[in-house]
Design a protein around this motif. Structure first.
Motif, PDB file in Angstrom:
ATOM      1  N   GLU A  39       0.840  -1.191   0.000  1.00  0.00           N
ATOM      2  CA  GLU A  39       0.000   0.000   0.000  1.00  0.00           C
ATOM      3  C   GLU A  39       0.879   1.246   0.000  1.00  0.00           C
ATOM      4  OE1 GLU A  39      -3.420   0.233   2.627  1.00  0.00           O
ATOM      5  OE2 GLU A  39      -2.947  -1.796   3.274  1.00  0.00           O
ATOM      6  N   ASN A  40       0.318   2.318  -0.531  1.00  0.00           N
ATOM      7  CA  ASN A  40       0.965   3.630  -0.461  1.00  0.00           C
ATOM      8  C   ASN A  40       2.331   3.660  -1.132  1.00  0.00           C
ATOM      9  OD1 ASN A  40      -1.272   4.163   1.136  1.00  0.00           O
ATOM     10  ND2 ASN A  40      -0.155   3.738   3.012  1.00  0.00           N
ATOM     11  N   THR A  41       2.423   2.982  -2.280  1.00  0.00           N
ATOM     12  CA  THR A  41       3.692   2.988  -3.000  1.00  0.00           C
ATOM     13  C   THR A  41       3.547   3.399  -4.466  1.00  0.00           C
ATOM     14  OG1 THR A  41       3.477   0.669  -3.659  1.00  0.00           O
ATOM     15  CG2 THR A  41       4.606   1.106  -1.573  1.00  0.00           C
ATOM     16  N   TYR A  56      -8.022   4.278  -5.042  1.00  0.00           N
ATOM     17  CA  TYR A  56      -8.605   4.759  -3.787  1.00  0.00           C
ATOM     18  C   TYR A  56      -7.509   4.881  -2.742  1.00  0.00           C
ATOM     19  CZ  TYR A  56     -13.060   3.561  -5.929  1.00  0.00           C
ATOM     20  OH  TYR A  56     -14.129   3.496  -6.780  1.00  0.00           O
ATOM     21  N   SER A  57      -7.623   5.863  -1.911  1.00  0.00           N
ATOM     22  CA  SER A  57      -6.576   6.119  -0.917  1.00  0.00           C
ATOM     23  C   SER A  57      -6.642   5.151   0.255  1.00  0.00           C
ATOM     24  CB  SER A  57      -6.660   7.553  -0.400  1.00  0.00           C
ATOM     25  OG  SER A  57      -7.888   7.770   0.266  1.00  0.00           O
ATOM     26  N   GLU A  58      -7.793   4.494   0.421  1.00  0.00           N
ATOM     27  CA  GLU A  58      -7.928   3.562   1.539  1.00  0.00           C
ATOM     28  C   GLU A  58      -8.331   2.193   1.008  1.00  0.00           C
ATOM     29  OE1 GLU A  58      -6.928   4.666   4.342  1.00  0.00           O
ATOM     30  OE2 GLU A  58      -6.882   6.766   3.745  1.00  0.00           O
ATOM     31  N   ARG A  59      -8.251   1.192   1.872  1.00  0.00           N
ATOM     32  CA  ARG A  59      -8.608  -0.162   1.479  1.00  0.00           C
ATOM     33  C   ARG A  59     -10.100  -0.281   1.199  1.00  0.00           C
ATOM     34  NH1 ARG A  59      -4.721  -3.952   2.840  1.00  0.00           N
ATOM     35  NH2 ARG A  59      -6.291  -5.555   3.031  1.00  0.00           N
ATOM     36  N   ASP A  81       1.959   7.731  -3.844  1.00  0.00           N
ATOM     37  CA  ASP A  81       2.205   6.921  -2.634  1.00  0.00           C
ATOM     38  C   ASP A  81       1.008   6.893  -1.690  1.00  0.00           C
ATOM     39  OD1 ASP A  81       4.692   6.477  -3.641  1.00  0.00           O
ATOM     40  OD2 ASP A  81       5.730   7.880  -2.336  1.00  0.00           O
ATOM     41  N   ARG A  82      -0.173   6.852  -2.272  1.00  0.00           N
ATOM     42  CA  ARG A  82      -1.371   6.834  -1.428  1.00  0.00           C
ATOM     43  C   ARG A  82      -2.292   5.665  -1.721  1.00  0.00           C
ATOM     44  NH1 ARG A  82      -5.071  11.735  -1.205  1.00  0.00           N
ATOM     45  NH2 ARG A  82      -5.839  10.618   0.607  1.00  0.00           N
ATOM     46  N   ALA A  83      -2.234   5.109  -2.927  1.00  0.00           N
ATOM     47  CA  ALA A  83      -3.241   4.127  -3.326  1.00  0.00           C
ATOM     48  C   ALA A  83      -3.197   2.881  -2.438  1.00  0.00           C
ATOM     49  CB  ALA A  83      -3.042   3.740  -4.780  1.00  0.00           C
ATOM     50  N   SER A  84      -4.359   2.466  -1.965  1.00  0.00           N
ATOM     51  CA  SER A  84      -4.469   1.252  -1.162  1.00  0.00           C
ATOM     52  C   SER A  84      -5.410   0.234  -1.784  1.00  0.00           C
ATOM     53  CB  SER A  84      -4.963   1.595   0.251  1.00  0.00           C
ATOM     54  OG  SER A  84      -3.982   2.319   0.958  1.00  0.00           O
ATOM     55  N   SER A  85      -6.287   0.684  -2.665  1.00  0.00           N
ATOM     56  CA  SER A  85      -7.165  -0.247  -3.358  1.00  0.00           C
ATOM     57  C   SER A  85      -7.520   0.359  -4.714  1.00  0.00           C
ATOM     58  CB  SER A  85      -8.429  -0.547  -2.536  1.00  0.00           C
ATOM     59  OG  SER A  85      -9.162   0.621  -2.283  1.00  0.00           O
TER      60      SER A  85
HETATM   61 CA   LIG Z   1      -3.421   4.578   1.365  1.00  0.00          CA
END
Ligand SMILES: [Ca+2]
Length: 124
Positions: A39-41, A56-59, A81-85
């Motif tokens: 995540e966040n990479t 999306y920034s969160e899961r 560096d924010r994407a989690s899903s």
């Molecule tokens: Ca994130």
């Protein structure tokens, strides 16, 4: 080109540097993708013709979101560096004029494929 090579490719560096993961149509938490990107990479992204992706920034497809319909050498300061899903979807209608060979009118069949993938995903 078809989905076997990955509808979406995610890179941890700008300018498509360091391939990290591929994603087919469906909904994904990034750490579940083949390639094991964390995540966040993600900093850049390639989008195969006929696909769209929303990061999306969160899961679990929550938080801030940003849609891409073409390659992006940099996802932008707002998403670096924010994407989690992410959600990957075929973009049937938009391309029909210029690339008719890639989209057939019966492409509704893609829906069942996407549905299968979606059903197999288990968000933790
Ligand atoms: Ca994130």
């Amino acid at each position: 080109m078809d989905s076997t090579e990955g509808a979406i490719r995610l890179f941890v560096g700008k300018d498509f540097n360091v391939l990290s993961a591929k994603a087919e149509a469906g909904e994904w938490n990034i750490d579940r993708l083949e390639g094991g990107v964390g995540e966040n990479t993600v900093s850049s992204i390639k989008v195969a013709t006929g696909y769209a992706v929303t990061l999306y920034s969160e899961r679990d497809l929550t938080g801030d979101s940003k849609e891409f319909t073409a390659d992006a050498a940099y996802v932008g300061d707002d998403f670096n560096d924010r994407a989690s899903s992410l959600k990957v979807s075929p973009r049937a209608a938009a391309r029909s004029a210029s690339t008719s060979s890639l989209v057939n009118p019966g492409a509704r069949g893609n829906k069942s494929t996407a549905g299968q993938l979606r059903a197999s995903i288990k968000f933790a």
